[in-house]
Enzyme design. Structure first.
Site, short mmCIF file in Angstrom:
data_model
loop_
_atom_site.label_atom_id
_atom_site.label_comp_id
_atom_site.label_asym_id
_atom_site.label_seq_id
_atom_site.Cartn_x
_atom_site.Cartn_y
_atom_site.Cartn_z
N GLU A 192 10.36 -13.17 6.68
CA GLU A 192 10.08 -13.71 8.02
C GLU A 192 11.40 -14.28 8.51
O GLU A 192 11.90 -15.26 7.96
CB GLU A 192 9.04 -14.83 7.93
N CYS A 245 9.63 -20.62 14.88
CA CYS A 245 10.09 -19.23 14.86
C CYS A 245 9.37 -18.42 15.94
O CYS A 245 9.86 -17.39 16.37
CB CYS A 245 9.85 -18.63 13.50
P1 NAP Z 1 18.29 -20.26 6.04
O1 NAP Z 1 19.55 -20.99 6.17
O2 NAP Z 1 18.32 -18.80 5.88
O3 NAP Z 1 17.52 -20.96 4.84
C1 NAP Z 1 16.21 -20.58 4.48
C2 NAP Z 1 16.00 -20.85 3.02
O4 NAP Z 1 16.83 -19.98 2.24
C3 NAP Z 1 16.34 -22.26 2.59
O5 NAP Z 1 15.40 -22.68 1.64
C4 NAP Z 1 17.71 -22.09 1.98
O6 NAP Z 1 18.02 -23.10 1.05
C5 NAP Z 1 17.58 -20.75 1.31
N1 NAP Z 1 18.83 -20.05 1.06
C6 NAP Z 1 20.03 -20.22 1.65
N2 NAP Z 1 20.91 -19.34 1.15
C7 NAP Z 1 20.24 -18.59 0.24
C8 NAP Z 1 20.61 -17.49 -0.60
N3 NAP Z 1 21.85 -16.98 -0.61
N4 NAP Z 1 19.68 -16.96 -1.42
C9 NAP Z 1 18.42 -17.43 -1.42
N5 NAP Z 1 18.02 -18.46 -0.64
C10 NAP Z 1 18.92 -19.03 0.19
O7 NAP Z 1 17.33 -20.50 7.28
P2 NAP Z 1 16.95 -21.89 7.97
O8 NAP Z 1 18.14 -22.27 8.77
O9 NAP Z 1 16.37 -22.84 7.00
O10 NAP Z 1 15.74 -21.44 8.89
C11 NAP Z 1 15.87 -21.10 10.25
C12 NAP Z 1 15.48 -19.66 10.47
O11 NAP Z 1 14.19 -19.41 9.92
C13 NAP Z 1 15.34 -19.33 11.94
O12 NAP Z 1 15.98 -18.13 12.17
C14 NAP Z 1 13.83 -19.19 12.15
O13 NAP Z 1 13.47 -18.33 13.19
C15 NAP Z 1 13.41 -18.66 10.84
N6 NAP Z 1 11.99 -18.94 10.65
C16 NAP Z 1 11.13 -17.89 10.66
C17 NAP Z 1 9.78 -18.12 10.48
C18 NAP Z 1 8.82 -16.99 10.46
O14 NAP Z 1 7.68 -17.21 10.00
N7 NAP Z 1 9.14 -15.82 10.91
C19 NAP Z 1 9.31 -19.42 10.27
C20 NAP Z 1 10.22 -20.47 10.27
C21 NAP Z 1 11.58 -20.20 10.45
P3 NAP Z 1 18.89 -24.40 1.50
O15 NAP Z 1 18.09 -25.10 2.54
O16 NAP Z 1 18.99 -25.16 0.25
O17 NAP Z 1 20.18 -23.85 2.01
#
Ligand code: NAP
Length: 529
Positions: A265, A304
């Protein structure tokens, strides 16, 4: 004392793995109040034995869950609902402190989660005292033969790893955990670090209540490093977050070489469309305006599913700009502890910077129709608080403004654009390359049906609004467990929820070919999904 020593005075949240609460090594990462900047708690998972944690969940937790029937696991979900309800006030306090949300916005995350688990408890009870599910009917393999084929769904013998985003520390856990646990698959959740506290607290309450067998629910707070290395072929990974992280995950050997099933997602440039026959004084126009403002401001636009692009007929561009701006102007922004505040902060100063940068990027090809900077903060220091005023941007040339079709700004930001005719509007919406949701506003059922169907292939959900459902619709951005959540293309290509459809991700489908008598014996047991 040095400031760093002050940080160490805050509680270090423990991880729950292999049936034990274990503190990570080192000072860990500090979580802050995004409004006041105050230190809250620390998280660390350094030094955890990840292999032991995953094996324990897979073997102990998995076996214990599979020994239960669907109805028994559904009853446990019902017990989880009771525990979370009993501790609701504490969750609201954590959300205010760690996510900077107003009560109404915390409810989207907390009560949305409790509602979702409750739904799965009800749906699960109807699956009865079975251990496997039948998928479709039994089909004879030959005219005369008694040899036949029956598809079965059995719970995967692995662990479900959830890597979650910062914007839904509660709902993000439970909308995934409810179908996983109901399916009989143990869960390990890694919340986003910035807002990990609420997830950890909820898991702690459920563990303390002794509802689930050991190994069925684990929480790891802190870095994601090494988690994917633990995944084995029958495990599943559900990721919610940015497209960049999703791309890195897809390339990991667990997915690329070991065929670990993954659900993603990711980003989404959701749209709201006012149909061509609407007038400025129509109810459809008013419904669109109200929903756009709600979507921009609920959770400070950190959903999102929030509306990022608003499409109106050319002749209504100015009227829409004025109507949306007039409503946005009334939004009080600042410290969610002040009763007068309608919109709190973003989750962190890092997100604040990301939204400010995102507005700057969009502004290269748009103009500002309502400037968020005109909102003076209530009870909050603009130099400290992660508060951004709602900002409406607009472009009269959406064909060449490519940035608005590919840049998701996860904050209270939306872009208004005019279209010439319905085909033009649909073409513009599709430039989002796949989104979670599009909403359509109009009065004529035939045109609404046409536009809704046309958008279905590029959206996980199409939310079609006419005056008849003005008082009853569930909202553009509200994810109802009954309906599919996820979207093709840029949105990650994932599928979640959608009632019992969600169980499919946690089950393996196989065809059993046998004598009809054997298949009758199998069919006597399972419930048909
Ligand atoms: P993110 O930076 O990609 O982080 C998401 C998760 O991935 C966090 O738990 C993060 O841990 C972890 N992570 C980071 N680097 C990683 C790696 N290399 N390997 C595995 N895991 C890793 O995203 P975000 O900034 O938290 O979230 C915002 C995005 O999520 C937006 O684009 C939003 O649209 C999307 N979103 C989508 C939905 C949906 O249902 N479609 C719902 C909510 C949000 P850390 O926090 O420890 O870095």
């Amino acid at each position: 004392r040095q400031p760093e020593q002050d940080h160490l005075m805050t509680e270090l949240l423990k991880n729950f793995v292999a049936g034990q609460w274990i503190a990570g090594a080192g000072a860990g990462t500090l979580l802050r109040d995004p409004v006041t900047g105050a230190d809250l708690v620390r998280v660390s998972r350094d030094g955890l034995d990840l292999a032991a944690a995953f094996n324990y969940a897979r073997n102990e937790g998995g076996a214990a869950l599979r020994a239960m029937t669907y109805a028994t696991r559904a009853a446990r979900l019902g017990d989880i609902v009771k525990v979370l309800q009993a501790n609701r006030d504490a969750y609201y306090d954590v959300a205010t402190a760690n996510s900077g949300t107003t009560k109404n916005d915390s409810a989207v995350d907390i009560d949305g989660a409790i509602f979702t688990i409750g739904q799965y408890a009800r749906w699960g009870a109807a699956l009865g005292d079975h251990h496997v599910l039948a998928d479709g009917a039994c089909i004879k393999l030959g005219k005369e033969s008694t040899f036949a084929s029956q598809h079965l769904l059995t719970p995967t013998r692995g662990v479900a790893l959830f890597i979650n985003a910062f914007n839904f520390p509660s709902w993000g856990l439970w909308e995934k955990a409810a179908p996983a646990l109901l399916s009989g698959v143990p869960v390990i959740v890694k919340p986003a670090t910035a807002t990990a506290w609420l997830t950890q607290r909820m898991v702690a309450d459920v563990v303390a209540a002794g509802i689930l067998p050991p190994g069925t629910l684990s929480v790891i707070c802190g870095s994601s490093a090494g988690l994917l290395d633990q995944l084995q072929p029958f495990d599943v990974l559900s990721f919610t977050g940015s497209a960049d992280t999703a791309a890195a995950i897809r390339a990991h050997p667990a997915i690329a070489a070991r065929s670990v099933r993954v659900n993603i997602e990711a980003d989404s440039l959701n749209s709201a469309l006012l149909l061509p026959d609407a007038a400025a004084d129509s109810e459809a126009f008013a419904l669109l305006v109200k929903e756009v403002v709600r979507e921009m401001t609920v959770k400070s636009g950190q959903k999102c599913t929030a509306i990022r692009r608003v499409l109106v007929p050319e002749h209504l561009y100015d009227a829409a700009a004025q109507a949306i701006s007039a409503r946005l102007a009334k939004t009080t922004v600042g410290n969610p502890r002040n009763e007068a505040v309608r919109m709190g902060s973003l989750v962190s100063r890092e997100q604040y910077q990301s939204v400010v940068d995102g507005i700057a990027a969009l502004s290269q090809q748009t103009s500002v129709l309502h400037d968020g900077k005109q909102h003076a903060l209530v009870d909050a220091d603009p130099a400290v608080a992660a508060c951004v005023g709602p900002t409406l941007l607009g472009t009269r040339d959406p064909d060449s403004a490519d940035v608005v079709h590919r840049t998701e700004v996860l904050g209270p930001v939306s872009t208004l654009m005019p279209y010439r005719n319905l085909d033009h509007a649909l073409t513009l919406i599709r430039r989002g390359e796949g989104s979670l949701v599009a909403s359509v506003y109009g009065a004529d059922p035939a045109t609404l049906a046409q536009a809704g169907t046309a958008l279905a292939d590029s959206h996980g959900r199409v939310h079609v609004i006419s005056p008849a459902v003005a008082a009853t619709h569930t909202g553009h951005g509200n994810v109802m467990p009954h309906s599919l959540h996820g979207g093709p293309g840029r949105a990650g290509g994932g599928e979640e929820l959608g009632g019992l459809r969600a169980l499919g991700f946690y089950h393996r489908r196989s065809a059993v070919q046998a004598d009809a008598a054997v298949l009758d014996a199998i069919a006597a047991a399972p419930f048909t999904l």
